[in-house]
Design a protein around this motif. Sequence first.
Motif, mmCIF file in Angstrom:
data_model
loop_
_atom_site.group_PDB
_atom_site.id
_atom_site.type_symbol
_atom_site.label_atom_id
_atom_site.label_comp_id
_atom_site.label_asym_id
_atom_site.label_seq_id
_atom_site.Cartn_x
_atom_site.Cartn_y
_atom_site.Cartn_z
ATOM 1 N N ILE A 119 -86.227 87.617 -12.002
ATOM 2 C CA ILE A 119 -87.490 87.657 -12.728
ATOM 3 C C ILE A 119 -88.515 86.737 -12.079
ATOM 4 O O ILE A 119 -88.158 85.749 -11.416
ATOM 5 N N LYS A 120 -89.773 87.072 -12.275
ATOM 6 C CA LYS A 120 -90.862 86.206 -11.837
ATOM 7 C C LYS A 120 -91.614 85.713 -13.065
ATOM 8 O O LYS A 120 -92.043 86.510 -13.906
ATOM 9 N N LEU A 121 -91.747 84.398 -13.186
ATOM 10 C CA LEU A 121 -92.536 83.810 -14.267
ATOM 11 C C LEU A 121 -93.962 83.604 -13.782
ATOM 12 O O LEU A 121 -94.185 83.045 -12.702
ATOM 13 N N ILE A 122 -94.915 84.050 -14.580
ATOM 14 C CA ILE A 122 -96.329 83.943 -14.212
ATOM 15 C C ILE A 122 -97.083 83.277 -15.360
ATOM 16 O O ILE A 122 -96.872 83.607 -16.530
ATOM 17 N N ARG A 123 -97.954 82.344 -15.009
ATOM 18 C CA ARG A 123 -98.760 81.685 -16.040
ATOM 19 C C ARG A 123 -100.234 81.785 -15.697
ATOM 20 O O ARG A 123 -100.630 81.629 -14.538
ATOM 21 N N ASP A 124 -101.027 82.062 -16.723
ATOM 22 C CA ASP A 124 -102.478 82.011 -16.576
ATOM 23 C C ASP A 124 -102.863 80.539 -16.418
ATOM 24 O O ASP A 124 -102.697 79.742 -17.350
ATOM 25 N N MET A 125 -103.367 80.176 -15.265
ATOM 26 C CA MET A 125 -103.651 78.774 -14.976
ATOM 27 C C MET A 125 -104.762 78.204 -15.853
ATOM 28 O O MET A 125 -104.911 76.991 -15.972
ATOM 29 N N GLU A 129 -102.529 76.260 -23.460
ATOM 30 C CA GLU A 129 -101.588 76.549 -24.548
ATOM 31 C C GLU A 129 -100.217 76.950 -24.031
ATOM 32 O O GLU A 129 -99.190 76.623 -24.630
ATOM 33 N N SER A 130 -100.177 77.672 -22.913
ATOM 34 C CA SER A 130 -98.919 78.261 -22.449
ATOM 35 C C SER A 130 -98.144 77.387 -21.469
ATOM 36 O O SER A 130 -97.052 77.755 -21.045
ATOM 37 N N SER A 131 -98.676 76.226 -21.118
ATOM 38 C CA SER A 131 -98.031 75.414 -20.081
ATOM 39 C C SER A 131 -96.632 74.953 -20.482
ATOM 40 O O SER A 131 -95.694 74.992 -19.677
ATOM 41 N N GLY A 152 -98.765 81.641 -10.441
ATOM 42 C CA GLY A 152 -99.880 81.476 -11.367
ATOM 43 C C GLY A 152 -101.023 82.399 -11.006
ATOM 44 O O GLY A 152 -101.171 82.807 -9.848
ATOM 45 N N VAL A 153 -101.822 82.754 -11.998
ATOM 46 C CA VAL A 153 -102.983 83.615 -11.785
ATOM 47 C C VAL A 153 -104.184 83.012 -12.505
ATOM 48 O O VAL A 153 -104.039 82.214 -13.429
ATOM 49 N N MET A 154 -105.359 83.419 -12.087
ATOM 50 C CA MET A 154 -106.597 82.995 -12.740
ATOM 51 C C MET A 154 -107.399 84.231 -13.119
ATOM 52 O O MET A 154 -107.541 85.155 -12.319
ATOM 53 N N GLY A 155 -107.901 84.248 -14.336
ATOM 54 C CA GLY A 155 -108.750 85.346 -14.761
ATOM 55 C C GLY A 155 -108.003 86.648 -14.958
ATOM 56 O O GLY A 155 -108.179 87.596 -14.187
ATOM 57 N N ALA A 213 -99.857 83.535 -21.353
ATOM 58 C CA ALA A 213 -101.303 83.337 -21.426
ATOM 59 C C ALA A 213 -101.652 82.806 -22.817
ATOM 60 O O ALA A 213 -100.767 82.513 -23.630
ATOM 61 N N THR A 214 -102.925 82.704 -23.105
ATOM 62 C CA THR A 214 -103.372 82.240 -24.418
ATOM 63 C C THR A 214 -103.366 83.394 -25.410
ATOM 64 O O THR A 214 -103.827 84.492 -25.094
ATOM 65 N N ARG A 215 -102.832 83.145 -26.589
ATOM 66 C CA ARG A 215 -102.799 84.183 -27.622
ATOM 67 C C ARG A 215 -104.206 84.518 -28.106
ATOM 68 O O ARG A 215 -105.058 83.645 -28.232
ATOM 69 N N SER A 216 -104.396 85.779 -28.416
ATOM 70 C CA SER A 216 -105.690 86.198 -28.956
ATOM 71 C C SER A 216 -105.563 86.785 -30.350
ATOM 72 O O SER A 216 -106.565 87.141 -30.970
ATOM 73 N N ASN A 217 -104.324 86.924 -30.884
ATOM 74 C CA ASN A 217 -104.156 87.501 -32.225
ATOM 75 C C ASN A 217 -103.637 86.462 -33.189
ATOM 76 O O ASN A 217 -103.400 85.330 -32.819
#
Length: 217
Positions: A119-125, A129-131, A152-155, A213-217
């Motif tokens: 698996i690959k773990l990816i985080r919205d930099m 909240e998700s760190s 990690g990804v941005m945007g 990523a950051t929750r929106s709901n």
Amino acid sequence: MNDPIQFLKDNWAVVIEAPWVFVTMVVIIGGGGVAVGRTWLNRTISNLKSDIATLENRHIAKDERIAEYQSKLNGATPDEARSLISGLERRLAALEPRNLDPEQSRILSTHLVKKPGSIKLIRDMGSSESSKIYAQFGTLLRKLGWDLMEGGVMGLGNPPPTGIAVQSHAGEMLTEDAKTLIAALRAADIEYDIQKTPEMGMPGQPLTSLLFATRSN
């Protein structure tokens, strides 16, 4: 004097000898009974009035308390109040790092240790909240023997509403590792989204990713 008639029969001679004394006694006894009855009635009425006044005061106090609560909630109804509180809790949660509690970690371990995968773990930099939960998953998966890559990804163009997405890079089919992750997340009562993408043609890249990523709901 349980039977007045029998009493008169037994004492008729005395009554004949002193009729006015007997009449006077009857009047006194009768008057006393009326007085006692009237006293009891007055006391009962007074008690009832007192009870009614107490209930009215309680009702007024209850209305005042309700009005006070409604004023504090800007006149919101109970449903509106629950909605406002829920919204405030979500806003607070978004400001705090998301994390796994001990019970969730235990349940995840029970499921993920059975069939270690890749698996690959990816985080919205940009997501503070998700760190923490991102790091917790990394530690947990390594401990359980999973082959792990991190990035990690941005945007993000399509962020998951729940803040966690199981990404399967195999077209419309779910990879076996994605199925394992989904079962573990469901068992641990962790909300997630599923994102399916075309099969990746990059050698050495896992076909399953877990995005935070950051929750929106």
